[in-house]
Design a protein around this motif. Structure first.
Motif, PDB file in Angstrom:
ATOM      1  N   SER A   1       8.565  -6.608   0.951  1.00 26.31           N
ATOM      2  CA  SER A   1       8.265  -5.498   2.206  1.00 26.31           C
ATOM      3  C   SER A   1       8.257  -4.011   1.703  1.00 26.31           C
ATOM      4  N   LEU A   2       8.437  -4.028   0.472  1.00 27.51           N
ATOM      5  CA  LEU A   2       8.649  -2.691  -0.138  1.00 27.51           C
ATOM      6  C   LEU A   2       7.510  -2.067  -0.169  1.00 27.51           C
ATOM      7  N   LEU A   3       6.189  -2.455  -0.867  1.00 33.59           N
ATOM      8  CA  LEU A   3       4.901  -1.821  -0.851  1.00 33.59           C
ATOM      9  C   LEU A   3       4.267  -1.492   0.566  1.00 33.59           C
ATOM     10  N   PRO A   4       4.298  -2.570   1.706  1.00 32.78           N
ATOM     11  CA  PRO A   4       3.709  -2.085   2.673  1.00 32.78           C
ATOM     12  C   PRO A   4       4.440  -0.861   3.418  1.00 32.78           C
ATOM     13  N   GLY A   5       5.710  -0.911   3.248  1.00 32.53           N
ATOM     14  CA  GLY A   5       6.574   0.154   3.678  1.00 32.53           C
ATOM     15  C   GLY A   5       6.324   1.571   3.306  1.00 32.53           C
TER      16      GLY A   5
ATOM     17  N   THR B   1       4.114   4.859   4.993  1.00 32.96           N
ATOM     18  CA  THR B   1       4.603   6.076   4.859  1.00 32.96           C
ATOM     19  C   THR B   1       3.736   7.385   4.149  1.00 32.96           C
ATOM     20  N   ALA B   2       3.178   6.757   3.245  1.00 34.22           N
ATOM     21  CA  ALA B   2       2.384   7.646   2.412  1.00 34.22           C
ATOM     22  C   ALA B   2       1.024   7.939   3.094  1.00 34.22           C
ATOM     23  N   THR B   3       0.460   6.869   3.945  1.00 36.20           N
ATOM     24  CA  THR B   3      -0.899   7.270   4.361  1.00 36.20           C
ATOM     25  C   THR B   3      -0.779   8.016   5.579  1.00 36.20           C
ATOM     26  N   THR B   4       0.518   7.844   6.323  1.00 34.24           N
ATOM     27  CA  THR B   4       0.647   8.685   7.527  1.00 34.24           C
ATOM     28  C   THR B   4       1.233  10.203   7.194  1.00 34.24           C
ATOM     29  N   GLY B   5       1.435  10.384   5.971  1.00 37.42           N
ATOM     30  CA  GLY B   5       1.788  11.856   5.654  1.00 37.42           C
ATOM     31  C   GLY B   5       3.342  11.854   5.869  1.00 37.42           C
ATOM     32  N   ASP B   6       4.112  10.791   5.932  1.00 37.82           N
ATOM     33  CA  ASP B   6       5.460  10.880   6.079  1.00 37.82           C
ATOM     34  C   ASP B   6       6.237  11.131   5.146  1.00 37.82           C
ATOM     35  N   VAL B   7       6.182  12.323   4.300  1.00 39.30           N
ATOM     36  CA  VAL B   7       6.808  12.505   3.183  1.00 39.30           C
ATOM     37  C   VAL B   7       8.479  12.113   3.134  1.00 39.30           C
ATOM     38  N   ALA B   8       8.983  12.604   4.134  1.00 34.35           N
ATOM     39  CA  ALA B   8      10.449  12.174   4.081  1.00 34.35           C
ATOM     40  C   ALA B   8      10.527  10.753   4.165  1.00 34.35           C
TER      41      ALA B   8
ATOM     42  N   ALA C   1       1.217   2.198  -3.710  1.00 36.89           N
ATOM     43  CA  ALA C   1       1.371   2.672  -2.292  1.00 36.89           C
ATOM     44  C   ALA C   1       0.447   4.040  -2.405  1.00 36.89           C
ATOM     45  N   LEU C   2       0.404   4.567  -3.178  1.00 35.42           N
ATOM     46  CA  LEU C   2      -0.315   5.943  -3.167  1.00 35.42           C
ATOM     47  C   LEU C   2      -1.730   5.723  -3.826  1.00 35.42           C
ATOM     48  N   ASP C   3      -2.142   4.652  -3.952  1.00 38.13           N
ATOM     49  CA  ASP C   3      -3.439   4.291  -4.426  1.00 38.13           C
ATOM     50  C   ASP C   3      -3.691   4.693  -5.889  1.00 38.13           C
TER      51      ASP C   3
ATOM     52  N   PRO D   1      -6.465   1.607   3.490  1.00 40.50           N
ATOM     53  CA  PRO D   1      -6.128   1.018   4.682  1.00 40.50           C
ATOM     54  C   PRO D   1      -4.888   0.155   4.604  1.00 40.50           C
ATOM     55  N   ILE D   2      -4.080   0.098   5.717  1.00 38.41           N
ATOM     56  CA  ILE D   2      -2.923  -0.462   5.662  1.00 38.41           C
ATOM     57  C   ILE D   2      -2.968  -1.816   6.400  1.00 38.41           C
ATOM     58  N   ARG D   3      -2.858  -2.896   5.626  1.00 40.23           N
ATOM     59  CA  ARG D   3      -2.799  -4.392   5.855  1.00 40.23           C
ATOM     60  C   ARG D   3      -1.663  -4.700   6.624  1.00 40.23           C
ATOM     61  N   PRO D   4      -1.703  -5.475   7.728  1.00 40.27           N
ATOM     62  CA  PRO D   4      -0.182  -5.902   8.496  1.00 40.27           C
ATOM     63  C   PRO D   4       0.573  -6.433   7.684  1.00 40.27           C
TER      64      PRO D   4
END
Length: 437
Positions: free
Chosen positions: A273-277, A281-288, A357-359, A420-423
C-alpha cells in the motif's frame, strides 16, 4: 473489526496468509536442514539458497510486476489476459534460458568453488530457477486479474509443501543436501499446478500485446531488483568464495541473516500500500502529503529495524545454535553489523518506493548500482571472512539509502513524467512475494 477489515486493501488478508506460511516455511526448511546436514553440506545448501533467491527474485519479480500491470490494464478494458501471458511467458523463458546457459558455462567453477564438488547441486539450481520462472509469471496473471485468494493459495501451498517435504526428509533421516535443495523445485511447481485452473479459464484470444508495452519498464526494474537481491544475499556466496575451506561461516551467516531479516517480512505487508499512496500524493502535487507518508513509513521501518536489532544482538548467537544447529562462529558483534545492514536496507526499500512513485526508475537503479559497488569494495578489504561480508552488507545498504535520499532531496517530489495512478487493488499483490526466502 469489520471497519478495520474495510481499511485494508482488497486481497491483503488472502495474500498475507500465504506470505506468512511461505515465510514460516523458510525457517522450518533451514532449521531441519541445519540439524540434519553436516557443516559442509549445510554450507553448500546455504550457497544454493542464496543463488536461487538472488537470481530468481531479482529477475522474475519484475516479470511478475509487468505482467500484472498489463493484465490489470486490459482487465479494465474487458480484454482477456491470454496475449499478456503469452508475452510474459516468452520473456520469462528467454531470461531463464540465459541464466541456464550461464550456469552451464560456469558449471565446473560452481561445482568446485561453491558446492564442494557435487555437480548435482548445479542441476538443482537450474530446476529451482525454472520453478521460480513459472511461479512468478502465473502470479502476475493472478494478481492482475485480482484473483487474490488464488494468489495467496499459491503462496500458501508452496509454503505448506516446503514444510511437509522437509519434515519428511528430517524424519526419514536424509542427510544429502541435494534433497533439501530439491524442495525448492518441487514445492513451487506443485503450487502452480494447484492454482493453474483459474489462469487457464481466464486465458483467451484478443488483441495482441505490443512488446514495448511489456518491456518498457522491465529493464530498469530488473536491474534494481537484481542488485537489491545481491546486496541482501551475496554475503553467503562471498564467504564461500573468499575461503572455500571455511564451511562453517557460510551456513552460520545464512542462519543469522534469516533471523535479522525478520523485519523485512513485516515490511512486505506494508509495501503493497506504500507505493500507490506515495504515487497518488506525488501526481496530485500534494507535497506535504508525500513527505508525511514518507516520514511515517521511515519511522515505522526504523522502529521495526531497531526492535529486530535489539533482539538479534541479544539472542542471535543462542538462537542460531538452537534453531538451526549452526556452529558458534558468530558473536553479538556480528549480529550488530548484520542488524545495521538490515535497518539501512529497510530505509532503502522505503526510499526506493518513493523514487518509483515519482517515476524515477533510473535513479533507483543508479542507487543500487552504487551500493553494490560499495559492497564489493568493502568485501575485498583484508579482514576475517565473516567481518568482511557483514561490513560489506552494512556499507552497501547504507550507501544505497544515502544515495536515494540525496537524489530525492535534489529533485523534489515532482514525477519525471505524468504517472497514471492505478486503483489500489490493482497493485496490491504484484511483487509482495519478492522478499520471502
Amino acid at each position: 473489526m469489520r471497519r478495520l477489515l474495510h481499511l485494508v486493501p482488497p486481497g491483503t488478508l488472502a495474500v498475507g496468509g500465504g506470505l506468512a506460511l511461505l515465510g514460516l516455511a523458510s525457517y522450518v526448511h533451514l532449521a531441519v536442514a541445519g540439524h540434519a546436514l553436516d557443516l559442509a553440506d549445510y554450507s553448500s545448501l546455504s550457497v544454493l539458497w542464496s543463488i536461487v533467491f538472488t537470481l530468481g527474485i531479482g529477475v522474475f519479480i519484475p516479470v511478475e510486476q509487468e505482467v500484472a500491470r498489463v493484465v490489470a490494464a486490459r482487465r479494465s478494458q474487458g480484454l482477456p489476459p491470454g496475449p499478456v501471458l503469452a508475452r510474459g511467458a516468452a520473456v520469462a523463458t528467454v531470461v531463464l534460458a540465459l541464466l541456464v546457459l550461464a550456469t552451464l558455462a560456469g558449471r565446473r567453477a560452481l561445482t568446485d568453488r561453491l558446492f564442494a564438488g557435487d555437480d548435482t547441486m548445479v542441476v538443482v539450481l537450474i530446476g529451482a530457477l525454472l520453478a521460480m520462472a513459472v511461479a512468478y509469471t502465473t502470479r502476475g496473471v493472478l494478481s492482475g486479474l485480482q484473483l487474490f485468494p488464488w494468489y495467496g493459495t499459491q503462496l500458501g501451498v508452496d509454503g505448506g509443501l516446503r514444510i511437509a517435504l522437509v519434515a519428511g526428509l528430517g524424519v526419514g533421516g536424509v542427510t544429502d543436501p541435494v534433497w533439501y535443495g530439491a524442495v525448492l523445485v518441487v514445492a513451487p511447481l506443485l503450487s502452480v499446478l494447484v492454482t493453474l485452473p483459474p489462469v487457464l479459464r481466464a486465458v483467451g484470444g484478443g488483441v495482441p500485446v505490443a512488446w514495448g508495452t511489456l518491456l518498457r519498464g522491465l529493464g530498469l526494474l530488473t536491474v534494481s531488483s537484481l542488485l537489491s537481491q545481491v546486496v541482501v544475499n551475496v554475503g553467503v556466496i562471498n564467504a564461500r568464495l573468499i575461503d572455500p575451506a571455511d564451511v562453517a561461516t557460510a551456513g552460520a551467516l545464512l542462519s543469522a541473516l534469516v533471523l535479522v531479516r525478520i523485519p523485512l517480512f513485516v515490511f512486505g505487508s506494508m509495501q503493497a500500500s506504500l507505493l500507490p499512496g506515495l504515487a497518488t500524493t506525488a501526481t496530485t502535487g500534494d507535497v506535504a502529503g508525500f513527505h508525511g507518508l514518507l516520514r511515517r513509513a521511515l519511522g515505522v521501518v526504523t522502529a521495526l529495524g531497531v526492535a529486530g536489532a535489539l533482539g538479534a544482538v541479544a539472542l542471535g548467537p543462542w538462537l542460531v545454535r538452537r534453531l538451526f544447529d549452526a556452529p558458534g562462529v558468530l558473536g553479538h558483534g556480528d549480529f550488530a553489523w548484520l542488524a545495521v545492514g538490515t535497518l539501512a536496507y529497510l530505509w532503502a526499500m522505503v526510499l526506493g518506493q518513493a523514487l518509483l512513485a515519482l517515476d524515477r526508475h533510473r535513479a533507483q537503479a543508479v542507487s543500487w548500482t552504487i551500493g553494490v559497488a560499495a559492497l564489493l569494495a568493502v568485501t575485498v578489504v583484508p579482514a576475517p571472512v565473516a567481518l568482511r561480508v557483514e561490513l560489506a552488507y552494512a556499507a552497501g545498504s547504507v550507501v544505497v539509502a544515502a544515495t536515494m535520499a540525496v537524489l530525492l532531496l535534489r529533485r523534489g517530489t515532482r514525477p519525471a513524467t505524468p504517472t497514471p495512478i492505478r486503483p489500489l487493488d490493482d497493485v496490491v499483490a504484484p511483487g509482495v512475494s519478492g522478499g520471502i526466502r
